[in-house]
Write a protein that holds these residues in place. Structure first.
Motif, short mmCIF file in Angstrom:
data_model
loop_
_atom_site.label_atom_id
_atom_site.label_comp_id
_atom_site.label_asym_id
_atom_site.label_seq_id
_atom_site.Cartn_x
_atom_site.Cartn_y
_atom_site.Cartn_z
N ARG A 69 13.90 2.59 23.61
CA ARG A 69 15.09 3.25 24.01
C ARG A 69 16.32 3.06 23.34
O ARG A 69 17.37 2.70 23.56
CB ARG A 69 15.29 3.21 25.50
CG ARG A 69 14.23 4.01 26.33
CD ARG A 69 14.60 3.71 27.80
NE ARG A 69 15.72 3.97 28.24
CZ ARG A 69 16.09 5.61 28.78
NH1 ARG A 69 15.05 6.42 28.89
NH2 ARG A 69 17.57 5.55 29.14
N GLU B 22 31.66 4.66 30.73
CA GLU B 22 30.94 5.28 31.79
C GLU B 22 29.68 5.69 31.22
O GLU B 22 29.22 6.31 30.33
CB GLU B 22 31.63 6.39 32.31
CG GLU B 22 31.05 7.33 33.38
CD GLU B 22 31.98 8.37 33.91
OE1 GLU B 22 31.47 9.08 34.62
OE2 GLU B 22 32.96 8.56 33.18
N GLN B 23 28.51 5.80 32.28
CA GLN B 23 27.32 6.32 31.88
C GLN B 23 27.20 7.54 32.94
O GLN B 23 27.46 7.59 34.12
CB GLN B 23 26.24 5.27 32.32
CG GLN B 23 26.01 4.12 31.41
CD GLN B 23 25.06 3.13 31.63
OE1 GLN B 23 24.20 3.23 32.67
NE2 GLN B 23 25.28 2.04 30.96
N LEU B 24 26.53 8.75 32.38
CA LEU B 24 26.46 9.79 33.12
C LEU B 24 25.10 10.53 32.47
O LEU B 24 24.72 10.27 31.42
CB LEU B 24 27.65 10.84 32.93
CG LEU B 24 27.97 11.29 31.69
CD1 LEU B 24 28.87 12.61 31.85
CD2 LEU B 24 29.11 10.18 31.09
N ASN B 25 24.76 11.44 33.41
CA ASN B 25 23.69 12.54 32.88
C ASN B 25 24.49 13.83 32.51
O ASN B 25 25.09 14.32 33.36
CB ASN B 25 22.78 12.71 34.10
CG ASN B 25 21.43 13.73 33.31
OD1 ASN B 25 21.67 14.88 33.15
ND2 ASN B 25 20.62 13.18 32.85
N PHE C 69 20.63 14.74 29.45
CA PHE C 69 20.95 13.89 28.59
C PHE C 69 21.52 12.54 29.19
O PHE C 69 22.73 12.84 29.70
CB PHE C 69 21.59 14.01 27.21
CG PHE C 69 20.72 15.22 26.36
CD1 PHE C 69 19.96 14.73 25.63
CD2 PHE C 69 21.09 16.40 26.53
CE1 PHE C 69 19.26 15.67 24.73
CE2 PHE C 69 20.28 17.41 26.16
CZ PHE C 69 19.26 17.06 24.83
N ASP C 70 20.90 11.21 29.28
CA ASP C 70 21.65 10.15 29.50
C ASP C 70 22.54 9.50 28.52
O ASP C 70 21.96 9.18 27.66
CB ASP C 70 20.54 9.09 30.43
CG ASP C 70 19.94 9.67 31.38
OD1 ASP C 70 20.47 10.17 32.28
OD2 ASP C 70 18.61 9.24 31.45
N ILE C 71 23.68 9.49 28.80
CA ILE C 71 24.59 9.31 27.82
C ILE C 71 25.83 8.14 28.20
O ILE C 71 25.79 8.05 29.60
CB ILE C 71 25.47 10.35 27.30
CG1 ILE C 71 26.43 10.89 28.23
CG2 ILE C 71 24.69 11.23 26.60
CD1 ILE C 71 27.52 11.91 27.70
N GLN C 72 26.25 7.40 27.46
CA GLN C 72 27.36 6.40 27.91
C GLN C 72 28.37 6.75 26.69
O GLN C 72 28.50 6.57 25.65
CB GLN C 72 26.86 4.83 27.77
CG GLN C 72 27.77 4.14 27.86
CD GLN C 72 27.57 2.55 27.81
OE1 GLN C 72 26.60 2.31 27.04
NE2 GLN C 72 28.11 1.52 28.44
N LEU D 270 23.59 7.58 23.37
CA LEU D 270 22.36 8.48 23.75
C LEU D 270 21.28 7.71 23.73
O LEU D 270 20.72 7.30 22.72
CB LEU D 270 22.17 9.59 22.83
CG LEU D 270 21.10 10.56 23.24
CD1 LEU D 270 21.36 11.08 24.61
CD2 LEU D 270 21.28 11.72 22.32
N ASN E 107 16.28 20.66 27.73
CA ASN E 107 17.67 20.29 27.82
C ASN E 107 18.53 20.64 26.65
O ASN E 107 17.98 20.19 25.53
CB ASN E 107 17.73 18.99 28.45
CG ASN E 107 17.24 18.40 29.37
OD1 ASN E 107 17.44 19.16 30.26
ND2 ASN E 107 16.48 17.37 29.44
#
Length: 183
Positions: free
Chosen positions: A165, A131-134, A138-141, A157, A28
């Motif tokens: 985490r 908002e949380q998204l991929n 990468f899982d980010i807010q 992140l 990634n």
């Protein structure tokens, strides 16, 4: 997780490149900002990072030293699609204001040969505060940094390699020295 700072200057630098960095975790890759011009492509080439290996870009705000490299990145992705048969997707994520600026600039200067990939393989993704998204694996807010001058977003992140985490704020990278100096 690896973070490579491609530039950390301000808008009027001569010996360094503007603010942007590349996050890598396994396969990634996520670009954060793109600096102020086509030097972003030179920096990625020096690192042997093919444009087709980057899954997306988070654009923090519309200042010229953060946004003007985005058309070059998008053009390189579109060229790979048009000429090399690249079938992946590339997602540009930003707040509504910044996303509109990116898209307008690209539509003004990139021809139909590139813009025909918009909303098919080159995606524009609006992010909102909290908002949380991929994005690119990468899982980010996303969060609004509360600037009074211009809408600006950062993100948190989650680092899966750390035992708890631990969230890391990546919204003040301009204070970190550049790892890539101009030759």
């Amino acid at each position: 997780m690896q973070a490579t700072f491609l530039g950390t200057g301000c808008a009027m630098v001569l010996k360094r490149y503007n603010t942007c960095f590349l996050l890598e975790q396994g396969e990634n890759r996520l670009l954060v900002d793109a600096g102020g011009g086509n030097e972003i492509l030179v920096r990625l080439d020096k690192l042997h990072v093919p444009i087709t290996s980057i899954g997306g870009m988070f654009v923090t705000h519309s200042h010229s030293d953060h946004i003007l490299g985005t058309p070059w990145v998008i053009r390189a992705v579109g060229t790979a699609m048009a000429e090399q048969g690249y079938t992946g997707t590339f997602t540009v994520a930003a707040c509504a204001e910044t996303l509109a600026h990116v898209r307008t600039i690209c539509e003004m200067i990139l021809g139909k040969k590139m813009t025909k990939y918009f909303n098919k393989q080159i995606l524009f993704r609006e992010v909102t505060d909290g908002e949380q998204l991929n994005l690119a694996g990468f899982d980010i807010q996303a969060f609004d940094i509360g600037s009074k001058k211009m809408k600006q977003f950062g993100f948190r992140l989650a680092l899966p390699v750390l035992p708890y985490r631990t969230p890391v704020r990546l919204d003040s990278v301009s204070q970190i020295p550049s790892l890539l100096q101009r030759e």
